[in-house]
Design a protein around this motif. Structure first.
Motif, PDB file in Angstrom:
ATOM      1  N   ASP A  41      34.033  37.543  47.940  1.00 20.86           N
ATOM      2  CA  ASP A  41      33.987  36.287  47.637  1.00 20.86           C
ATOM      3  C   ASP A  41      35.642  35.990  47.738  1.00 20.86           C
ATOM      4  OD1 ASP A  41      31.449  36.085  46.754  1.00 20.86           O
ATOM      5  OD2 ASP A  41      31.935  36.805  44.702  1.00 20.86           O
ATOM      6  N   ALA A 107      32.986  44.071  46.219  1.00 24.51           N
ATOM      7  CA  ALA A 107      33.241  43.655  44.899  1.00 24.51           C
ATOM      8  C   ALA A 107      34.827  43.970  44.606  1.00 24.51           C
ATOM      9  CB  ALA A 107      32.451  44.127  43.880  1.00 24.51           C
ATOM     10  N   LEU A 108      35.260  45.046  45.081  1.00 22.59           N
ATOM     11  CA  LEU A 108      36.826  45.346  44.752  1.00 22.59           C
ATOM     12  C   LEU A 108      37.525  44.488  45.681  1.00 22.59           C
ATOM     13  CD1 LEU A 108      36.638  49.308  45.324  1.00 22.59           C
ATOM     14  CD2 LEU A 108      36.864  47.877  43.327  1.00 22.59           C
ATOM     15  N   SER A 110      36.847  41.438  46.254  1.00 25.06           N
ATOM     16  CA  SER A 110      36.736  39.943  45.755  1.00 25.06           C
ATOM     17  C   SER A 110      37.535  39.795  44.316  1.00 25.06           C
ATOM     18  CB  SER A 110      35.363  39.882  45.003  1.00 25.06           C
ATOM     19  OG  SER A 110      34.385  39.800  46.285  1.00 25.06           O
ATOM     20  N   GLN A 111      37.856  41.266  43.581  1.00 24.98           N
ATOM     21  CA  GLN A 111      38.469  41.378  42.484  1.00 24.98           C
ATOM     22  C   GLN A 111      40.141  41.089  42.785  1.00 24.98           C
ATOM     23  OE1 GLN A 111      37.636  45.067  40.779  1.00 24.98           O
ATOM     24  NE2 GLN A 111      35.397  44.371  40.388  1.00 24.98           N
ATOM     25  N   LEU A 112      40.489  41.648  43.846  1.00 27.17           N
ATOM     26  CA  LEU A 112      42.064  41.529  44.370  1.00 27.17           C
ATOM     27  C   LEU A 112      42.222  39.972  44.501  1.00 27.17           C
ATOM     28  CD1 LEU A 112      42.638  44.268  46.913  1.00 27.17           C
ATOM     29  CD2 LEU A 112      43.499  44.063  44.464  1.00 27.17           C
ATOM     30  N   ALA A 114      40.520  37.341  43.460  1.00 24.66           N
ATOM     31  CA  ALA A 114      40.226  36.482  42.217  1.00 24.66           C
ATOM     32  C   ALA A 114      41.409  36.669  41.394  1.00 24.66           C
ATOM     33  CB  ALA A 114      39.263  37.033  41.469  1.00 24.66           C
ATOM     34  N   LEU A 115      42.125  37.966  41.311  1.00 29.30           N
ATOM     35  CA  LEU A 115      43.450  38.126  40.539  1.00 29.30           C
ATOM     36  C   LEU A 115      44.558  37.282  41.350  1.00 29.30           C
ATOM     37  CD1 LEU A 115      45.083  39.316  38.395  1.00 29.30           C
ATOM     38  CD2 LEU A 115      45.194  41.553  39.650  1.00 29.30           C
ATOM     39  N   ASN A 127      44.632  48.072  45.025  1.00 31.12           N
ATOM     40  CA  ASN A 127      44.045  49.052  44.318  1.00 31.12           C
ATOM     41  C   ASN A 127      44.372  50.383  44.676  1.00 31.12           C
ATOM     42  OD1 ASN A 127      42.539  49.817  46.793  1.00 31.12           O
ATOM     43  ND2 ASN A 127      40.845  48.481  46.256  1.00 31.12           N
ATOM     44  N   LEU A 178      44.882  47.028  40.664  1.00 31.16           N
ATOM     45  CA  LEU A 178      43.876  47.138  39.981  1.00 31.16           C
ATOM     46  C   LEU A 178      43.584  48.800  39.731  1.00 31.16           C
ATOM     47  CD1 LEU A 178      41.458  44.766  42.005  1.00 31.16           C
ATOM     48  CD2 LEU A 178      42.331  44.530  39.509  1.00 31.16           C
ATOM     49  N   VAL A 180      40.638  51.977  37.993  1.00 32.87           N
ATOM     50  CA  VAL A 180      39.521  51.953  37.246  1.00 32.87           C
ATOM     51  C   VAL A 180      39.469  53.450  36.498  1.00 32.87           C
ATOM     52  CG1 VAL A 180      38.313  51.066  39.334  1.00 32.87           C
ATOM     53  CG2 VAL A 180      38.675  53.434  39.290  1.00 32.87           C
TER      54      VAL A 180
END
Length: 240
Positions: A41, A107-108, A110-112, A114-115, A127, A178, A180
């Motif tokens: 995304d 998803a990883l 996408s998270q980058l 989005a942030l 990450n 990021l 985990v």
């Protein structure tokens, strides 16, 4: 704000030549990476940056066949290839991926993105700034203007490793990472050697031909020490 994912790929790997075009679960390793980038995304374009040598004609053809755009430039100046990608596909930020990580989790990525979209004043996100994921899920995002600034220095490790002049300068650049928990950085699912290939092939045999969630891969490897043992002795090459 436009975000372009740039995948660096070449056939002339020293430890495992031709690895990015190996067939894994019915598609090429490069095809796995492109599919993950396209599924992320917030990514507006996916570009494969390969060399302009004839050896990498097959990489360019495969990238196009898998739905990615292609730029070609100097084999040994990866940063120059990234800037060519920016010239051809203007963006405000670039996600850097490598073609030897077929198990990338969309998803990883996408998270980058989005942030960064939430905090666009950040110069660099990854990450790997503090590594808690297995090696092989590595993703970085750099502002385009910062990447262009790196090109002003004509020599150094950043010409090959692209972002080395950014994440090593927290005094100059605003960086975020990021992480985990629990950490799983003792595991390795990147493709550099035949031992790596046997492990990744084993993971795909269990999980199938789809982009896996990183937790699925970690859970599988925790339950299968026989797979982990396959590449336990492989050492990552240091940044020069």
């Amino acid at each position: 704000m436009q975000v372009t994912a740039v995948i660096q790929a070449r056939l002339s790997s020293t430890r495992l030549p031709g690895k990015v075009l190996r067939q894994l679960g019915g598609r090429s390793v490069l095809g796995w990476v492109i599919r993950a980038a396209l599924a992320a995304d917030g990514v507006d374009a996916v570009v494969v940056a390969t060399s302009d040598g004839s050896d990498d004609d097959a990489v360019a053809q495969e990238a196009n066949a898998c739905g990615a755009a292609v730029v070609r430039g100097p084999l040994d100046d990866v940063l120059a290839r990234f800037l060519l990608a920016l010239d051809a596909h203007p963006a405000d930020a670039v996600v850097r991926l490598t073609a030897d990580c077929p198990l990338h989790d969309p998803a990883l990525i996408s998270q980058l993105v989005a942030l960064w979209r939430a905090q666009p004043d950040l110069d660099y996100l990854s990450n790997t700034l503090v590594r808690t994921l297995p090696r092989g899920f590595d993703a970085e995002l750099t502002r385009a203007d910062v990447l262009r600034e790196q090109a002003l220095d004509p020599a150094g490790p950043h010409r090959e490793h692209v972002t080395a002049g950014v994440y090593t300068r927290p005094d100059r650049y605003r960086c975020a990472g990021l992480v985990v928990a629990p950490a799983a950085d003792d595991l390795r699912v990147t493709l550099d050697t035949e031992q790596d290939w046997r492990l990744i092939d084993g993971v795909v045999a269990e999980l199938g031909d789809r982009p896996p969630a990183w937790r699925e891969v970690v859970d599988l490897l925790r339950a299968r020490p026989d797979l982990v043992a396959l590449n336990a002795g492989v050492e990552q090459k240091a940044v020069r």
